[in-house]
Design an enzyme around this catalytic site. Structure first.
Site, PDB file in Angstrom:
ATOM      1  N   LEU A 243      -4.259  41.621 -10.508  1.00 34.00           N
ATOM      2  CA  LEU A 243      -3.737  42.416  -9.401  1.00 34.00           C
ATOM      3  C   LEU A 243      -4.810  43.376  -8.892  1.00 34.00           C
ATOM      4  CD1 LEU A 243      -1.414  43.283  -7.580  1.00 34.00           C
ATOM      5  CD2 LEU A 243      -0.724  44.908  -9.359  1.00 34.00           C
ATOM      6  N   TYR A 244      -5.609  43.927  -9.798  1.00 32.94           N
ATOM      7  CA  TYR A 244      -6.711  44.793  -9.387  1.00 32.94           C
ATOM      8  C   TYR A 244      -7.619  44.059  -8.409  1.00 32.94           C
ATOM      9  CZ  TYR A 244     -11.216  47.180  -9.647  1.00 32.94           C
ATOM     10  OH  TYR A 244     -12.410  47.800  -9.331  1.00 32.94           O
ATOM     11  N   ALA A 245      -7.993  42.838  -8.759  1.00 33.12           N
ATOM     12  CA  ALA A 245      -8.851  42.042  -7.884  1.00 33.12           C
ATOM     13  C   ALA A 245      -8.167  41.779  -6.544  1.00 33.12           C
ATOM     14  CB  ALA A 245      -9.205  40.726  -8.562  1.00 33.12           C
ATOM     15  N   THR A 247      -5.977  43.660  -5.012  1.00 29.14           N
ATOM     16  CA  THR A 247      -5.965  44.849  -4.165  1.00 29.14           C
ATOM     17  C   THR A 247      -7.348  45.125  -3.584  1.00 29.14           C
ATOM     18  OG1 THR A 247      -6.338  46.344  -6.061  1.00 29.14           O
ATOM     19  CG2 THR A 247      -4.044  45.904  -5.414  1.00 29.14           C
TER      20      THR A 247
END
Length: 437
Positions: A243-245, A247
């Site tokens: 999810l970090y990637a 965003t």
């Protein structure tokens, strides 16, 4: 809730009693009334619960900043902002650095201030990791004349106030919710900071007059499941592994939109595993150092087929040079007051070291400098968003920015260990001193 049925008001055997139709009609009306009232009550409870949940969520999202609401404004505060933003060299920049109390933000702010640029920091001091480290970084910045405003990038009023006080020439946007694995535990924080916060900041930038040039931190994580080595800016980035990637990839699309519509000059920087003094405690090299010194085991992940994970570790000083070069080469935005007047510069660069090192080798370097043998638990890499390797192609940054990393992992970790032992009060390389829990 189970509502009563009509036949519960009558005997089960028909014909045994005389039914009073008037009473029955009244009972049916009362039943409908109570049923309607019950339904309304259920909906009311639902709406109240929904409202409370929303307010609770908002409160949760503002955990790191709720105490900041009254910490800005006033004559003395405005004076500090203006003084911090004043350049001390000819044609010096006026830079707003978001995430200034963070790892990269602190180093970039110091580098700019030391060469005479005006710098105003902004940070919400959240508790993703120990806020005392952020406070210590802020003390370092303050000693060099950099004022860090306590506030959140989602606070549009605060941003408007800062842009009203200072005609920033550049914005160095480093504020973000970092970390790959934490997204499983707290996904909302990534959307709050990396998407909503970015949009709020870009809104302030596009409405400013003059508009600043924006340089911001994307991530090597956007390459996701890409298997082309080394990673190049032209490689596909539509298969994020976390999810970090996702965003950060969303951030690249959002910044492109603001560049296209509003004429904002945008430069995105894909950082590759930045490490060094004043680093982030959630990073492997940092937590490994802590656990090795405390005699605790460390977890070393392996990929499929028992292959060692590898990272393109990039020393903080090299990354700072890339950030400053990006600011220096950024062209002016072409919009004014939210209206585009012509095409604007849009760039994306890798900032890496180009020399991946396996995690076991990194541990070996730490063991040598700490003079302590690590207790290792080697396990298979879980499906938590991590990728098996990273490797940057930096030819584009070399050509356009003059970016040339010079610090290998052994040299960089030696500097980190020296800082760590000093900061946390260890008096010898075998341990001792205070704990950094």
């Amino acid at each position: 809730m189970r509502l009563p049925e009509d036949d519960q008001f009558f005997p089960s055997t028909p014909g045994k009693v005389k039914i009073d139709r008037s009473n029955h009609a009244m009972n049916r009306q009362l039943h409908r009334c109570f049923a309607s009232t019950s339904t309304m009550f259920v909906w009311a409870v639902f709406l109240i619960a929904l409202t409370l949940s929303y307010l609770s969520f908002q409160s949760f999202m503002d955990t790191g900043t709720r105490y900041l609401a009254a910490s800005w404004g006033g004559h003395q505060w405005e004076k500090r902002v203006r003084e911090s933003a004043r350049p001390h060299r000819t044609r010096g920049m006026k830079v707003l650095v978001t995430g200034a109390a963070g790892f990269v933000g602190t180093h970039v702010s110091l580098a700019l201030k030391k060469r005479g640029d005006g710098v105003v920091g902004l940070d919400n001091f959240n508790d993703y990791y120990d806020p005392s480290l952020k406070k210590a970084r802020t003390g370092l910045l303050d000693s060099h004349g950099v004022f860090v405003v306590a506030g959140d990038i989602n606070d549009a009023r605060l941003l408007a106030k800062l842009f009203d006080l200072v005609a920033f020439t550049h914005v160095m946007h480093l504020a973000a919710q970092a970390g790959v694995r934490y997204a499983i535990e707290n996904p909302a924080s990534y959307v709050h900071s990396n998407v909503a916060g970015l949009v709020t900041l870009l809104e302030a930038c596009k409405s400013a007059n003059p508009q600043p040039a924006v340089v911001w931190a994307s991530s090597s994580s956007v390459y996701g499941l890409n298997e082309e080595v080394p990673f190049s800016e032209s490689d596909r980035t539509d298969r994020p592994a976390s999810l970090y990637a996702a965003t950060k990839k969303a951030g690249e699309e959002i910044t492109h939109t603001y560049n296209h519509i509003y004429g904002l000059s945008i430069t995105g920087l894909r950082f590759f595993t930045v490490y060094g003094p004043w680093g982030r405690p959630d990073m492997a090299y940092f937590s490994f150092t802590r656990n090795i010194l405390q005699g605790k085991p460390i977890t070393v992940y392996r990929g499929k087929g028992r292959t060692d994970l590898a990272r393109d570790f990039t020393f903080i000083d090299d990354v700072v040079k890339g950030c400053v070069a990006s600011l220096d080469t950024a062209q002016k935005s072409t919009g004014s007051g939210g209206k585009k007047k012509g095409p604007a510069q849009y760039r994306i660069y890798n900032l890496g070291n180009t020399s991946p090192v396996t995690v076991p080798n990194m541990v070996g370097i730490l063991e040598r400098y700490l003079k302590v043998k690590a207790k290792k638990n080697v396990v298979e890499m879980p499906g938590n968003g991590d990728v098996p390797f990273t490797h940057a192609n930096i030819s584009l940054a070399q050509r356009d920015l003059g970016y040339r990393p010079t610090t290998d992992l052994q040299t960089g970790l030696k500097k980190f260990v020296r800082w760590y032992l000093s900061y946390y009060g260890y008096h010898n390389r075998g341990g001792g001193g205070k704990s950094d829990n």
